[in-house]
Design an enzyme around this catalytic site. Structure first.
Site, PDB file in Angstrom:
ATOM      1  CE  LYS A  18      -4.135  -2.148   2.258  1.00  0.00           C
ATOM      2  NZ  LYS A  18      -4.144  -1.616   3.510  1.00  0.00           N
ATOM      3  CE  LYS A  76     -15.469  -5.018  -1.218  1.00  0.00           C
ATOM      4  NZ  LYS A  76     -16.740  -5.320  -0.224  1.00  0.00           N
ATOM      5  CG  ASP A  77      -7.803  -1.037   3.212  1.00  0.00           C
ATOM      6  OD1 ASP A  77      -8.011   0.173   3.968  1.00  0.00           O
ATOM      7  OD2 ASP A  77      -7.469  -1.530   4.304  1.00  0.00           O
ATOM      8  NE  ARG A  78      -8.651   7.912   4.403  1.00  0.00           N
ATOM      9  CZ  ARG A  78      -9.190   8.237   5.433  1.00  0.00           C
ATOM     10  NH1 ARG A  78      -9.523   8.255   7.245  1.00  0.00           N
ATOM     11  NH2 ARG A  78      -8.810   9.992   5.047  1.00  0.00           N
ATOM     12  CG  HIS A  79      -5.670   2.856   4.159  1.00  0.00           C
ATOM     13  ND1 HIS A  79      -5.107   4.100   4.119  1.00  0.00           N
ATOM     14  CD2 HIS A  79      -5.234   2.740   5.200  1.00  0.00           C
ATOM     15  CE1 HIS A  79      -4.772   4.661   5.361  1.00  0.00           C
ATOM     16  NE2 HIS A  79      -5.972   3.650   5.918  1.00  0.00           N
TER      17      HIS A  79
END
Length: 349
Positions: A18, A76-79
């Site tokens: 990420k 869902k992931d922010r990053h």
């Protein structure tokens, strides 16, 4: 998750995960055919650097409704750059141009009417595209790919336990008698506690038996269902496992020892405080699949220190459970965002 046993031994390679939003891309596979009519508008949204509940809040404001009336299949992931579906109740005779919300961090790519709202867990799964940077030993990752294609432990990811394991701290307080009035927060804490115990059982099984072989008795889950049954290993069950009709499982503990093998009862002994705390809540005993098998796992070397992974996973499973078997990764997403996520997570419970 660092204390949990690896199925294939600790990876030798390190890498950054990420580093940019585009290094972590997720596409939700909803697996639903829309009716084309009804009082719910389903929107496929691509978001970048935003969390799911923030997007739900924006959609609610546009529709003039409460954020709690906006539904989605899963967080869902922010990053990362993630696509997912939301449903918004909109009267049949009313049209709302949700594309007016489009921005650098949010883009609506599809819109369909449907006769019911989306519910948590209604999606089929997710497809991932992950880029690892600053890889120290690419060859070690490549050597592990075939093993990981076969299976990895279906651990819950660290996301389940909150920032710095905060949800588990809250679970201990709740078991000690502290009241938690917020139903959503209470549900997240209970889920974290069950997930923690599940991880410990899988951890012990990996250490003592691995995941390739079966025990003399297993609790099997029916594929595509939460139904389970205990049975001795047999030629019939081996054939059903091979065909994918049934799956090996581990417990999500509840009110009793129903559905636990004798070996699992032994493994649970060090975690009786957790089991008793969960049991007092009246939870029904459930099971979760023991092994995670990625779909269409591919790997590509972009340059000497950069690798791209692509794969699909069933709903409710974690990409990090697969990733940790391949590489010792460092989450390189900005620290300020992580702190903001913790605040957003707590404020949304």
């Amino acid at each position: 998750m660092s204390e949990l046993n690896y199925l294939y031994g600790a990876p030798l390679s390190k890498a950054d995960f990420k580093t940019t939003a585009e290094d972590f891309m997720v596409d939700e596979d909803l697996g639903i055919e829309f009716t084309g009519s009804g009082e719910h508008v389903c929107l496929q949204v691509v978001k970048k650097g935003e969390n799911t509940q923030y997007v739900a809040k924006l959609l609610a404001q546009k529709a003039g409704i409460s954020p709690r009336d906006v539904s989605f299949a899963g967080m869902k992931d922010r990053h990362g750059v993630c696509s997912q579906w939301f449903s918004v109740p909109v009267p049949i005779k009313k049209d709302i141009d949700f594309t007016e919300l489009n921005s650098e961090s949010l883009f609506i790519i599809a819109q369909q009417r449907h006769n019911r709202k989306l519910r948590t867990g209604c999606h089929k799964g997710n497809k991932f595209s992950i880029i690892l940077r600053n890889v120290t030993q690419p060859l070690d990752i490549l050597c592990r790919i075939n093993a990981v294609r076969a299976r990895v432990p279906n651990y819950f990811g660290e996301q389940r336990f909150g920032h710095d394991g905060h949800n588990l701290v809250m679970a201990k307080k709740m078991f000690a008698g502290e009241r938690i009035r917020d139903k959503k927060l209470r549900g997240l804490i209970i889920s974290a506690a069950r997930s923690y115990v599940f991880n410990q059982i899988v951890n012990l099984r990996v250490a003592e038996h691995g995941l390739a072989k079966t025990m003399h008795r297993e609790v099997f889950m029916l594929s595509g269902s939460n139904a389970f049954f205990e049975d001795a290993i047999s030629d019939e069950n081996i054939a059903r496992l091979a065909s994918g009709d049934i799956m090996m499982s581990a417990p999500l503990v509840g009110t009793s020892e129903k559905g636990l093998t004798e070996q699992e009862k032994i493994w649970l002994e060090p975690y009786q405080d957790w089991c008793e705390g969960l049991g007092k809540l009246g939870l029904k005993n459930e099971r979760r699949m023991l092994r995670l098998i990625p779909q269409d796992l591919t790997v590509a070397t972009i340059d000497e220190t950069t690798i791209k992974l692509s794969f699909g996973l069933p709903k409710g499973t974690f990409a990090t459970a697969l990733l940790r078997e391949l590489v010792d990764y460092t989450d390189a997403s900005p620290r300020v965002h992580k702190e903001q996520d913790a605040e957003n997570e707590n404020s949304s419970k």
